[in-house]
Design a protein around this motif. Structure first.
Motif, PDB file in Angstrom:
ATOM      1  N   VAL A 193       0.892  -1.074   0.147  1.00 16.21           N
ATOM      2  CA  VAL A 193      -0.018   0.005  -0.006  1.00 16.21           C
ATOM      3  C   VAL A 193       0.960   1.185  -0.099  1.00 16.21           C
ATOM      4  O   VAL A 193       1.849   1.475   0.817  1.00 16.21           O
ATOM      5  CB  VAL A 193      -1.127  -0.096   1.199  1.00 16.21           C
ATOM      6  N   LEU A 194       0.557   2.178  -0.974  1.00 17.63           N
ATOM      7  CA  LEU A 194       1.386   3.213  -0.966  1.00 17.63           C
ATOM      8  C   LEU A 194       0.492   4.528  -0.796  1.00 17.63           C
ATOM      9  O   LEU A 194      -0.645   4.492  -1.015  1.00 17.63           O
ATOM     10  CB  LEU A 194       1.868   3.480  -2.556  1.00 17.63           C
ATOM     11  N   GLU A 195       1.149   5.666  -0.455  1.00 15.24           N
ATOM     12  CA  GLU A 195       0.195   7.057  -0.025  1.00 15.24           C
ATOM     13  C   GLU A 195       0.190   7.564  -1.436  1.00 15.24           C
ATOM     14  O   GLU A 195       1.030   7.663  -2.333  1.00 15.24           O
ATOM     15  CB  GLU A 195       1.403   7.994   0.636  1.00 15.24           C
ATOM     16  N   PRO A 196      -1.259   7.900  -1.753  1.00 13.32           N
ATOM     17  CA  PRO A 196      -1.489   8.779  -3.112  1.00 13.32           C
ATOM     18  C   PRO A 196      -0.459   9.984  -3.001  1.00 13.32           C
ATOM     19  O   PRO A 196      -0.188  10.731  -2.070  1.00 13.32           O
ATOM     20  CB  PRO A 196      -2.824   9.133  -2.520  1.00 13.32           C
ATOM     21  N   GLY A 197      -0.111  10.232  -4.190  1.00 12.04           N
ATOM     22  CA  GLY A 197       0.723  11.623  -4.498  1.00 12.04           C
ATOM     23  C   GLY A 197       2.013  11.046  -4.722  1.00 12.04           C
ATOM     24  O   GLY A 197       2.926  12.012  -4.982  1.00 12.04           O
ATOM     25  N   THR A 198       2.577   9.722  -4.281  1.00 10.65           N
ATOM     26  CA  THR A 198       3.899   9.416  -4.667  1.00 10.65           C
ATOM     27  C   THR A 198       3.823   8.357  -5.897  1.00 10.65           C
ATOM     28  O   THR A 198       2.865   7.969  -6.139  1.00 10.65           O
ATOM     29  CB  THR A 198       4.215   8.451  -3.509  1.00 10.65           C
ATOM     30  N   PRO A 199       4.976   8.056  -6.389  1.00 14.59           N
ATOM     31  CA  PRO A 199       4.745   7.530  -7.688  1.00 14.59           C
ATOM     32  C   PRO A 199       4.285   5.876  -7.440  1.00 14.59           C
ATOM     33  O   PRO A 199       4.811   5.288  -6.579  1.00 14.59           O
ATOM     34  CB  PRO A 199       6.268   7.289  -8.239  1.00 14.59           C
ATOM     35  N   LEU A 200       3.582   5.369  -8.468  1.00  9.48           N
ATOM     36  CA  LEU A 200       3.317   4.131  -8.226  1.00  9.48           C
ATOM     37  C   LEU A 200       4.396   3.016  -8.746  1.00  9.48           C
ATOM     38  O   LEU A 200       5.291   3.584  -9.574  1.00  9.48           O
ATOM     39  CB  LEU A 200       2.278   3.844  -9.340  1.00  9.48           C
ATOM     40  N   ALA A 201       4.607   2.074  -8.090  1.00 16.12           N
ATOM     41  CA  ALA A 201       5.420   0.928  -8.413  1.00 16.12           C
ATOM     42  C   ALA A 201       4.906  -0.508  -8.670  1.00 16.12           C
ATOM     43  O   ALA A 201       3.827  -0.524  -8.277  1.00 16.12           O
ATOM     44  CB  ALA A 201       6.554   1.046  -7.254  1.00 16.12           C
ATOM     45  N   PRO A 202       5.755  -1.366  -9.282  1.00 18.35           N
ATOM     46  CA  PRO A 202       5.283  -2.415  -9.571  1.00 18.35           C
ATOM     47  C   PRO A 202       4.840  -3.279  -8.336  1.00 18.35           C
ATOM     48  O   PRO A 202       5.640  -3.164  -7.554  1.00 18.35           O
ATOM     49  CB  PRO A 202       6.252  -3.248 -10.493  1.00 18.35           C
ATOM     50  N   GLY A 203       3.555  -3.942  -8.494  1.00 22.68           N
ATOM     51  CA  GLY A 203       3.101  -4.509  -7.327  1.00 22.68           C
ATOM     52  C   GLY A 203       2.401  -3.993  -6.200  1.00 22.68           C
ATOM     53  O   GLY A 203       1.936  -4.323  -5.403  1.00 22.68           O
ATOM     54  N   LYS A 204       2.438  -2.346  -6.404  1.00 22.10           N
ATOM     55  CA  LYS A 204       1.767  -1.784  -5.452  1.00 22.10           C
ATOM     56  C   LYS A 204       0.541  -1.148  -5.704  1.00 22.10           C
ATOM     57  O   LYS A 204       0.092  -0.942  -6.811  1.00 22.10           O
ATOM     58  CB  LYS A 204       2.734  -0.559  -5.090  1.00 22.10           C
ATOM     59  N   ILE A 205      -0.181  -0.620  -4.859  1.00 26.44           N
ATOM     60  CA  ILE A 205      -1.752   0.068  -4.775  1.00 26.44           C
ATOM     61  C   ILE A 205      -1.442   1.041  -4.133  1.00 26.44           C
ATOM     62  O   ILE A 205      -0.854   1.268  -3.042  1.00 26.44           O
ATOM     63  CB  ILE A 205      -2.842  -1.071  -4.767  1.00 26.44           C
TER      64      ILE A 205
END
Ligand code: AMP
Ligand code: MG
Length: 407
Positions: free
Chosen positions: A192-204
């Motif tokens: 899980v990533l914070e919105p506003g940061t770049p998306l990375a493979p395998g992440k949402i």
């Protein structure tokens, strides 16, 4: 495994209305009064005019007609916000604006339209009145809205815009209400990533803590987003131990039966769990217990399951802490427009629908795929069609109950 009603009852039993605080009336919108509010004075405070016109004595104009108007001497011009300096004596009138206190002697107000002024005659020392008026007409009596000493709002009343208005009317800038619950919200998951940061493979991106924070706000609570914890029990326990003055901790994900279900592990290590499985769809894994003394509601990770679980269990808990006595959403009886539903495993199911009136009936339409991760069909929905445990299937045309998503 327990039912939705049983789970809700168990959760509600753990919350009480929070202690009183004093708030500026506008900030108290959505909060609940802890004590009765009385009027300290009559509202309106003085008998006043309900019209722009002339304050007169009814007896003076009893004989007025269209062809034989009565002429009265105008002794004063009275705007709102001032009291007359002289009484209305027989044969006289005071020109008066809406809201201005009725001068003594006057017992009625004739609106401009029925006077020479309203018929285009120049304003002078005198005014012509073309119709009689009964005493008391076009007048608002002192205390006709609120009586001094009367209980105007009872303890337990939720503050809506009308209550804000009546508090203001009574000159009360501060209301005593149950304080808002502070609700900490923590997402978990290595993906899980914070919105506003770049998306990375395998992440949402983290949808859940934002959805839940928005729902907390709507429910009248104070959300505190704590960010995202890794799938690491120590990280989670450490974050929770730093919490201060929190009334409820809501976590997302990590409560099912997978390998990295950290919320579950943390509860087992540093807290206490009440239940893990609720007979509902979407959703089913749900943790409720406490972690380090803070009540914890562990929502499932799938975004729609998370949102609906919060709607069913988190929102009532907030309502209870706010001192609300009811929090039921409005329900609509409708017909299922099309499609069919198979409640094969006897769970209470919540289907995303859009309900609207078509001709003389309410019709509910499924808004799209009903997977527990599909937020787009929740976005299109204005209600949840509730299919009970005991209902094995629903077909097009069947009567259904839809619980609306907004008040
Ligand atoms: P879990 O409960 O950890 O098994 O997660 C169930 C599903 O929900 C997985 O597909 C997760 O990637 C997804 N998920 C977990 N947390 C979030 C979140 N904060 N926002 C959106 N999806 C999430
Ligand atoms: Mg996970």
């Amino acid at each position: 495994v327990i039912g939705v009603d049983e789970a809700l009852a168990a959760i509600l039993a753990r919350f009480e209305p929070l202690e009183p605080e004093e708030r500026p009336i506008l900030d108290a919108l959505g909060q609940v009064l802890t004590r009765d509010v009385r009027a300290d004075f009559d509202v309106p405070p003085l008998t006043n005019s309900a019209m722009d016109g002339y304050a007169v004595r009814a007896a003076d104009i009893a004989a007025a007609t269209d062809t034989r108007p009565v002429r009265l001497r105008v002794v004063e011009d009275l705007p709102a916000g001032r009291c007359a300096e002289r009484p209305v004596e027989p044969g006289t009138a005071i020109r008066i604006m809406t809201g201005a206190p009725l001068p003594s002697g006057a017992d009625t107000v004739v609106q401009f339209e029925l006077t020479g002024e309203g018929r285009g005659q120049p304003r002078g020392q005198e005014v012509a009145i073309y119709q009689p008026a009964r005493p008391g007409v076009n007048i608002r009596r002192a205390g006709e809205d609120l009586r001094r000493g009367a209980t105007v709002l009872a303890a337990g009343t939720p503050i809506r815009p009308a209550e804000v208005g009546i508090l203001a009317t009574m000159g009360q800038a501060i209301a005593t209400v149950h304080r808002r619950p502070r609700v900490a919200i923590l997402s978990t998951g290595d993906e899980v990533l914070e919105p506003g940061t770049p998306l990375a493979p395998g992440k949402i991106y983290d949808a859940n803590s934002y959805t839940v924070a928005a729902m907390v706000l709507r429910a009248g609570g104070q959300p505190i987003r704590l960010g995202i914890a890794r799938d690491d029990v120590d990280d989670l326990v450490a974050r929770v131990e730093r919490l201060e003055r929190v009334d409820l901790l809501v976590t997302s994900a990590g409560v099912s039966v997978g390998d990295y279900d950290v919320v579950k592990q943390a509860l087992n290590r540093a807290g206490e769990v009440t239940f893990y499985q609720v007979r509902m769809r979407p959703g089913r894994p749900l943790a409720f217990g406490h972690l380090g003394g803070v009540p914890l509601l562990g929502l499932p990770g799938n975004p729609v399951a998370s949102a609906i679980s919060f709607e069913l269990f988190g929102r009532p808990a907030i309502a209870r802490m706010l001192g609300r006595r009811s929090w039921e959403r409005p329900e609509v009886e409708a017909r299922l427009a099309d499609g069919s539903i198979d409640n094969y495993d006897a769970r209470r199911s919540y289907y995303r629908v859009h309900v609207r009136r078509e001709g003389d009936q309410q019709v509910a339409r499924l808004t799209g795929p009903q997977g527990s991760g599909i937020l787009s069909s929740l976005v299109r929905a204005n209600g949840l069609m509730v299919v009970d445990e005991g209902t094995p299937s629903v077909s097009a045309g069947d009567p259904v109950t839809v619980r609306l998503l907004e008040e």
